[in-house]
Enzyme design. Sequence first.
Site, PDB file in Angstrom:
ATOM      1  N   HIS A 372      95.275  17.938  67.737  1.00 49.65           N
ATOM      2  CA  HIS A 372      96.045  17.936  68.984  1.00 49.65           C
ATOM      3  C   HIS A 372      96.278  19.364  69.474  1.00 49.65           C
ATOM      4  O   HIS A 372      96.056  19.672  70.659  1.00 49.65           O
ATOM      5  CB  HIS A 372      97.384  17.232  68.745  1.00 49.65           C
ATOM      6  CG  HIS A 372      98.247  17.120  69.956  1.00 49.65           C
ATOM      7  ND1 HIS A 372      98.338  15.970  70.718  1.00 49.65           N
ATOM      8  CD2 HIS A 372      99.073  18.020  70.563  1.00 49.65           C
ATOM      9  CE1 HIS A 372      99.163  16.163  71.722  1.00 49.65           C
ATOM     10  NE2 HIS A 372      99.636  17.400  71.653  1.00 49.65           N
ATOM     11  N   GLU A 373      96.708  20.238  68.564  1.00 46.80           N
ATOM     12  CA  GLU A 373      97.004  21.618  68.975  1.00 46.80           C
ATOM     13  C   GLU A 373      95.733  22.392  69.292  1.00 46.80           C
ATOM     14  O   GLU A 373      95.720  23.240  70.192  1.00 46.80           O
ATOM     15  CB  GLU A 373      97.810  22.328  67.883  1.00 46.80           C
ATOM     16  CG  GLU A 373      99.131  21.645  67.509  1.00 46.80           C
ATOM     17  CD  GLU A 373     100.029  21.365  68.697  1.00 46.80           C
ATOM     18  OE1 GLU A 373      99.943  22.075  69.717  1.00 46.80           O
ATOM     19  OE2 GLU A 373     100.821  20.404  68.625  1.00 46.80           O
ATOM     20  N   HIS A 376      94.693  21.894  72.811  1.00 48.36           N
ATOM     21  CA  HIS A 376      95.434  22.657  73.818  1.00 48.36           C
ATOM     22  C   HIS A 376      94.761  23.993  74.151  1.00 48.36           C
ATOM     23  O   HIS A 376      95.084  24.589  75.184  1.00 48.36           O
ATOM     24  CB  HIS A 376      96.864  22.916  73.338  1.00 48.36           C
ATOM     25  CG  HIS A 376      97.801  21.774  73.581  1.00 48.36           C
ATOM     26  ND1 HIS A 376      97.890  21.139  74.796  1.00 48.36           N
ATOM     27  CD2 HIS A 376      98.694  21.159  72.764  1.00 48.36           C
ATOM     28  CE1 HIS A 376      98.796  20.178  74.723  1.00 48.36           C
ATOM     29  NE2 HIS A 376      99.297  20.163  73.506  1.00 48.36           N
ATOM     30  N   GLU A 395      99.422  17.561  77.888  1.00 49.41           N
ATOM     31  CA  GLU A 395      99.731  16.677  76.765  1.00 49.41           C
ATOM     32  C   GLU A 395      98.900  15.394  76.754  1.00 49.41           C
ATOM     33  O   GLU A 395      98.548  14.884  75.694  1.00 49.41           O
ATOM     34  CB  GLU A 395     101.223  16.337  76.766  1.00 49.41           C
ATOM     35  CG  GLU A 395     102.138  17.548  76.588  1.00 49.41           C
ATOM     36  CD  GLU A 395     101.899  18.294  75.282  1.00 49.41           C
ATOM     37  OE1 GLU A 395     101.135  17.795  74.421  1.00 49.41           O
ATOM     38  OE2 GLU A 395     102.475  19.383  75.128  1.00 49.41           O
TER      39      GLU A 395
END
Length: 712
Positions: A372-373, A376, A395
Amino acid sequence: MDIKLDPSRDDLPLMANTSHILVKHYVLDLDVDFESQIIEGTIVLFFESGNRFEKQSGSTEETCRSDSNEACRFRMPEPCHSPVTDTRTFSSKTGYDDFANCGKGEKDTSSKDGNHDNPEQASGISSSKYCCDTGNHGSEDFLLVLDCCDLSVLKVEEVDVAAVPGIEKFTRSPRLTVVSEELRNQIVHELVTLPAARWREQLDYYAGCSQAPGCGELLFDTDTWSLQIRKTGAQTATDFPHAIRIWYSTKPQGRSVTWTSDQSGRYVGICGHTEYPCRFQNPSATTQEIIPHRVFAPVCLRDACQETLLQLVPPCLSAAHSVLGTHPFSRLDILIVPANFPSLGMASPHIIFLSQSVLTGASHLCGTRLCHEIAHAWFGLAIGARDWTEEWLSEGFATHLEDVFWAEAQQLAPHEAQERQELKACLRWCRLQDEVRNSPEEMQVLRPNKEKTGHVSDSGSSVIKHGLNPEKVFMQVHYLKGYFLLRFLAQRLGDDTYFAFLRKFVHTFHGQLILSQDFLQMLLENIPEEKRLELSVENIFRDWLESSGIPQPLQSERPAGAECGLARQVSAEVEKWIRVNRRPRKRKRREAEEVFEKLLPDQLVLLLEHLLEQKTLNPRTLQSLERTYHLPQQDAEVRHRWCELIVKHKYTKAYKDVERFLQEDQAMGVYLYGELMLSEDARQQQVARRCFELTKERMDRSSAEVVAEMLF
């Protein structure tokens, strides 16, 4: 845009007048006093202005709107005994500081590695393009406004960049005999507009200029949300000094910097480094699947990092590259943060912050959060939202991509990857339904400004809708609805077409700030006519982004879709546990024991959520559950549901698991405090108060305030 600030409202004002002048680079030189919990030193800002940022002649007639509605008073330059900067300890740090209201730390699209000549970009302090008008206070001087909160500003001065050895190469003169404001600004202009190929030379001169002497103090004043600076006689942004130094210090109780205690020193892994900047145009970077990386963690967590995290970083980075292509940043540091960190993860350029909670249990939670990170880096950093109310652009994408990256990192077969992603969709569907039922309707809208999204005042100022509302911190609606929208679009196009488009989109928009329509318009242009089926930007706005509740297309799709095999397996296990729970204490000898299947972590979460719907579970059933799945040793997502079961059914033998969770997994424990207090059980309320008393001094301030309201 006429924005009237009301400090009692929940909207976050962004004051910087970025329509006039932008911060192109900044250099921090700070000292940290751990005893007083103060960070102090300097930040040197390098500006660029131009006609597209200049205000017309009428701009000087604006008035300042401060919290007190009084005219702003500027501090006159005074003698200032400032610490001398030791050039031997100089470090150029390009990141976030308290001048920039950067929310979760994920919104800076300054692309400091790429030096893109994109006028929409603004690094650091002015990275937010939307703020409230702050005018010139009745004078003819240009007013620079910077977002600033909870800082003590001591001094502001112009920097004499002309004093840097060799800087004359950026002027038209072989020797600098007469130095003027115009000449200094010309030097900075040439420096900030150097082509990307000269990035190393540029950084060297930035460092040199940051150490140059001051050449005159500037007038300044502060209010709740901003720092305002002017120079007498500088009437436009072009005239204003293009390099300034601000002497400042943080406040121990400030909202922008939170202090906590280290656990046992730091462990640094081995890494290498590669050159940068714009990696999307660098042939060697395009084929680099795994960028150099390091992990920083307390020594007491070294083994957990070695066993779990360090093994996952290479395959997760490689997976991300296989899906989206070139990594936007040339290296990655991963910092394991203290237990009071208020979320499971956060991403900034070159660095990811991960909660200690992801290190417990098997690798699943750590892997999905890491993915997930990592996502980003593309969505949230290389590409950012031009209006910060459109958080789904960061997000929603990261949530959708984490499943794709994680499946690729595990090298799952296509059918297995699809099954696990369907299971995840089932879990998120349940969470979205719960969120919609238990949150205000106005907080469920992904595009709350609707047709005004992206609109700013003449100065470039605006507000973030609900930006200061404490409820928003605990909401996931922009994650979940954004995820389901992207999943819907990917299913409409087919994965191959969708991800090919996503790579194209990244190459087109990296280094830029975008609005929802930028993504949606380009997507629809790439959809064959036969697959559009009445899809339009307007329809997507209406159904997905500008309405509260469950989007209509999702309401039709989820119930109609067949339950995936992994979810059906969970349903069968739930039936077994219901039968176990119904059995009398003494069973017949011939009655067969139930045989339970081994479940994946997400299946365990779903199982426990189904069991939470049961009115009663007896202690024998709970004890058997605990032993069958070794629940206290599972990851934090599973243990959270286990703690909910303990609280709901007052399973006193396992209260120790709840106490451990509240102290060690603070990013996820706030909800449990509420459950303990709502039970109106004296012993459970005692557990809540005791745990809060033990952790409140170290707890994240916002979380502590929410918990305190529950307890007292």
